[in-house]
Design an enzyme around this catalytic site. Structure first.
Site, PDB file in Angstrom:
ATOM      1  NE  ARG A 245      -2.430  -2.654  -6.907  1.00  0.00           N
ATOM      2  CZ  ARG A 245      -2.735  -1.470  -7.399  1.00  0.00           C
ATOM      3  NH1 ARG A 245      -3.913  -1.274  -7.982  1.00  0.00           N
ATOM      4  NH2 ARG A 245      -1.880  -0.463  -7.308  1.00  0.00           N
ATOM      5  NE  ARG A 270       2.939 -25.520  25.352  1.00  0.00           N
ATOM      6  CZ  ARG A 270       4.037 -25.646  26.084  1.00  0.00           C
ATOM      7  NH1 ARG A 270       4.930 -26.589  25.794  1.00  0.00           N
ATOM      8  NH2 ARG A 270       4.251 -24.828  27.084  1.00  0.00           N
ATOM      9  CD  GLN A 281     -15.896 -21.954  25.404  1.00  0.00           C
ATOM     10  OE1 GLN A 281     -16.031 -20.842  25.917  1.00  0.00           O
ATOM     11  NE2 GLN A 281     -16.892 -22.811  25.336  1.00  0.00           N
ATOM     12  CD  GLU A 369       2.798  -6.148  -7.243  1.00  0.00           C
ATOM     13  OE1 GLU A 369       1.729  -6.268  -7.859  1.00  0.00           O
ATOM     14  OE2 GLU A 369       3.777  -6.887  -7.423  1.00  0.00           O
TER      15      GLU A 369
HETATM   16  N1  CAA Z   1      -6.451   0.413 -15.667  1.00  0.00           N
HETATM   17  C1  CAA Z   1      -6.587   1.257 -16.720  1.00  0.00           C
HETATM   18  N2  CAA Z   1      -6.536   2.604 -16.587  1.00  0.00           N
HETATM   19  C2  CAA Z   1      -6.339   3.101 -15.351  1.00  0.00           C
HETATM   20  C3  CAA Z   1      -6.211   2.290 -14.227  1.00  0.00           C
HETATM   21  C4  CAA Z   1      -6.260   0.892 -14.420  1.00  0.00           C
HETATM   22  N3  CAA Z   1      -6.135   0.069 -13.389  1.00  0.00           N
HETATM   23  N4  CAA Z   1      -6.037   3.056 -13.130  1.00  0.00           N
HETATM   24  C5  CAA Z   1      -6.078   4.331 -13.555  1.00  0.00           C
HETATM   25  N5  CAA Z   1      -6.259   4.344 -14.896  1.00  0.00           N
HETATM   26  C6  CAA Z   1      -6.378   5.528 -15.725  1.00  0.00           C
HETATM   27  C7  CAA Z   1      -7.571   6.341 -15.294  1.00  0.00           C
HETATM   28  O1  CAA Z   1      -8.755   5.916 -15.936  1.00  0.00           O
HETATM   29  C8  CAA Z   1      -7.153   7.733 -15.714  1.00  0.00           C
HETATM   30  O2  CAA Z   1      -7.381   7.880 -17.105  1.00  0.00           O
HETATM   31  P1  CAA Z   1      -8.250   9.100 -17.686  1.00  0.00           P
HETATM   32  O3  CAA Z   1      -7.543  10.349 -17.193  1.00  0.00           O
HETATM   33  O4  CAA Z   1      -8.170   8.917 -19.167  1.00  0.00           O
HETATM   34  O5  CAA Z   1      -9.613   8.947 -17.114  1.00  0.00           O
HETATM   35  C9  CAA Z   1      -5.659   7.748 -15.509  1.00  0.00           C
HETATM   36  O6  CAA Z   1      -5.251   6.372 -15.522  1.00  0.00           O
HETATM   37  C10 CAA Z   1      -5.258   8.365 -14.181  1.00  0.00           C
HETATM   38  O7  CAA Z   1      -5.873   7.645 -13.150  1.00  0.00           O
HETATM   39  P2  CAA Z   1      -6.229   8.328 -11.776  1.00  0.00           P
HETATM   40  O8  CAA Z   1      -6.834   9.678 -12.065  1.00  0.00           O
HETATM   41  O9  CAA Z   1      -7.020   7.370 -10.969  1.00  0.00           O
HETATM   42  O10 CAA Z   1      -4.796   8.571 -11.132  1.00  0.00           O
HETATM   43  P3  CAA Z   1      -4.452   9.071  -9.672  1.00  0.00           P
HETATM   44  O11 CAA Z   1      -3.146   9.741  -9.803  1.00  0.00           O
HETATM   45  O12 CAA Z   1      -5.584   9.787  -9.024  1.00  0.00           O
HETATM   46  O13 CAA Z   1      -4.354   7.741  -8.791  1.00  0.00           O
HETATM   47  C11 CAA Z   1      -3.440   5.697  -8.047  1.00  0.00           C
HETATM   48  C12 CAA Z   1      -3.657   6.704  -9.185  1.00  0.00           C
HETATM   49  C13 CAA Z   1      -4.525   4.684  -8.112  1.00  0.00           C
HETATM   50  C14 CAA Z   1      -3.347   6.283  -6.667  1.00  0.00           C
HETATM   51  C15 CAA Z   1      -2.088   5.122  -8.486  1.00  0.00           C
HETATM   52  O14 CAA Z   1      -1.118   6.124  -8.386  1.00  0.00           O
HETATM   53  C16 CAA Z   1      -1.677   3.904  -7.705  1.00  0.00           C
HETATM   54  O15 CAA Z   1      -2.124   2.785  -7.983  1.00  0.00           O
HETATM   55  N6  CAA Z   1      -0.773   4.095  -6.726  1.00  0.00           N
HETATM   56  C17 CAA Z   1      -0.125   2.962  -6.085  1.00  0.00           C
HETATM   57  C18 CAA Z   1       1.153   2.672  -6.805  1.00  0.00           C
HETATM   58  C19 CAA Z   1       1.596   1.278  -6.613  1.00  0.00           C
HETATM   59  O16 CAA Z   1       0.811   0.335  -6.496  1.00  0.00           O
HETATM   60  N7  CAA Z   1       2.910   1.106  -6.627  1.00  0.00           N
HETATM   61  C20 CAA Z   1       3.469  -0.200  -6.552  1.00  0.00           C
HETATM   62  C21 CAA Z   1       4.865  -0.187  -7.069  1.00  0.00           C
HETATM   63  S1  CAA Z   1       5.344  -1.702  -7.795  1.00  0.00           S
HETATM   64  C22 CAA Z   1       5.679  -2.758  -6.529  1.00  0.00           C
HETATM   65  O17 CAA Z   1       5.378  -2.517  -5.395  1.00  0.00           O
HETATM   66  C23 CAA Z   1       6.291  -4.033  -6.970  1.00  0.00           C
HETATM   67  C24 CAA Z   1       6.983  -4.776  -5.902  1.00  0.00           C
HETATM   68  O18 CAA Z   1       8.039  -4.419  -5.469  1.00  0.00           O
HETATM   69  C25 CAA Z   1       6.441  -6.047  -5.433  1.00  0.00           C
END
Ligand code: CAA
Length: 387
Positions: A245, A270, A281, A369
């Site tokens: 990110r 322009r 403004q 992301e």
């Molecule tokens: N670092 C370390 N651990 C993490 C973490 C992080 N950033 N985020 C979550 N965790 C851990 C949590 O602590 C939790 O662990 P415990 O159960 O041991 O406490 C576990 O992971 C689960 O976390 P959540 O309960 O928060 O999970 P969730 O399912 O409620 O939510 C979410 C997760 C934040 C919504 C996640 O699914 C998310 O980020 N979604 C977005 C996905 C995304 O960004 N996709 C992008 C695809 S890649 C891309 O886009 C590339 C491209 O093409 C340019």
């Protein structure tokens, strides 16, 4: 507070700016029209060390810090968002992920050829039914009876550089009953049997960045190609995205800067009603709002880049900084590119100028992301400690 860049950071920024202006700027518009992947310039970026910016030198990279990474992405995005996302995903989601969580052997085998840009790489988390809800994966990996390999059946979508990647960091469920604690990270070699590429996405913006579906059918993955431990995949995926990110924030910042600089120049040049439109403004108010957002986005992006290295040093998390920078910079890019089109009037809408391309390219930074909605949710959860 002293925000001065070190000599090394300034040198990287200036040399990437020269490269981007001389090699990428002349071809950006044509690649946007054709959608052709810019292989030659990406290979040139590799030769300059820009495809393994933070990879330690022993694994073939440049061994630079996260601030250098963000500066490089901003400079490239200021001339072409497509090149910048190809670089960001390759550096941040693939190379840095294996550098952070992989073994020495994995780094030698899978990072070294990629850090030079000779092979390209991707990151596969999203599936047709699981975008924002990333833990809801259906891709499955089953361990063989002798424990030596996994059989993976997977369908992943929206894979940046999927059409050209040699290697992919891919997430699949090894223990579906355990939810997010049942996911595992694998390194996939796209030249092995069982790997196939699906349809390529036609996109509104970042058109030269190739995006496709991928499918694994009974793909055999060596147990030695698991990143981290089985079951740790979700946390690995999230930690990698925290750093990714920062790259998307820097990309949004670069697009915004290009749109702002163009609007500023146009407002001076322009003439309407006998005066430069910058004297009005209503134009000045736009310029003021654009400039504030641009500089705020820069501060949050630099804080997030610095925070990434601090988190590595202290063993902490950089989630809040990464989400704030990505959310703010992407919305700033949307605001600034929109205002830039408006200041340019008809010329802003014309393909004769790059302004409409900046506007189309900016939109994706609010989506990939982690959407703006997901970033707000994450920031809210992290600040309140509630969910
Ligand atoms: N670092 C370390 N651990 C993490 C973490 C992080 N950033 N985020 C979550 N965790 C851990 C949590 O602590 C939790 O662990 P415990 O159960 O041991 O406490 C576990 O992971 C689960 O976390 P959540 O309960 O928060 O999970 P969730 O399912 O409620 O939510 C979410 C997760 C934040 C919504 C996640 O699914 C998310 O980020 N979604 C977005 C996905 C995304 O960004 N996709 C992008 C695809 S890649 C891309 O886009 C590339 C491209 O093409 C340019």
């Amino acid at each position: 507070m002293d925000f001065t860049l070190t000599e090394e950071q300034q040198m990287i920024r200036d040399s990437v700016r020269d490269f981007a202006q001389s090699e990428i700027a002349p071809i950006a518009a044509a690649h946007d029209i054709t959608g052709e992947f810019p292989m030659d310039t990406i290979k040139q970026a590799g030769a300059l060390g820009l495809m393994g910016i933070q990879v330690p030198e022993e694994y073939g990279g440049s061994g630079l810090d996260s601030t250098c990474f963000a500066l490089a992405i901003e400079e490239v995005a200021a001339v072409d968002a497509s090149h910048s996302v190809i670089m960001s995903v390759h550096n941040s989601l693939y190379c840095n992920g294996i550098i952070e969580f992989g073994t020495h052997e994995q780094k030698l085998k899978y990072v070294k050829p990629v850090a030079s840009g000779q092979e390209l790489a991707a990151y596969a988390l999203t599936e047709p039914q699981s975008g924002s809800d990333a833990a809801n994966m259906r891709s499955k990996a089953v361990l063989s009876a002798d424990g030596s390999y996994y059989t993976i059946n997977a369908k992943k979508s929206w894979i940046t550089s999927g059409p050209v990647a040699r290697f992919i960091v891919l997430f699949a469920m090894t223990d579906p009953d355990k939810g997010n604690k049942g996911a595992t990270a694998f390194i996939i070699d796209t030249e092995k049997a069982g790997f196939a590429r699906g349809k390529t996405e036609p996109k509104l913006g970042i058109r030269a960045s190739a995006t496709c579906e991928i499918e694994l059918t009974d793909y055999k993955c060596d147990a030695a190609d698991v990143i981290g431990k089985p079951g740790e995949g979700f946390k690995i995926a999230m930690t990698i995205l925290d750093a990714g990110r920062v790259g998307i924030a820097a990309q949004a910042l670069g697009i915004a800067r290009a749109a702002y600089d163009a609007a500023l120049q146009y407002s001076r040049d322009r003439i309407a009603f006998g005066k430069p439109i910058g004297t009005f403004q209503m134009t000045q108010a736009k310029i003021a709002d654009m400039k504030m957002r641009l500089e705020s986005a820069r501060l949050l992006t630099m804080q997030a880049a610095w925070g990434k290295d601090e988190a590595k040093r202290t063993g902490g998390r950089n989630s809040l900084n990464g989400s704030m920078a990505k959310l703010y910079a992407s919305e700033a890019a949307m605001f600034i590119t929109h205002a830039s089109v408006q200041i340019h009037g008809g010329m802003g809408y014309s393909k004769e100028m790059p302004i409409e391309r900046y506007f189309r390219d900016a939109k994706i930074t609010e989506i990939y992301e982690g959407t703006s909605e997901i970033q707000r949710m994450l920031i809210g959860r992290l600040e309140t400690g509630l969910r």
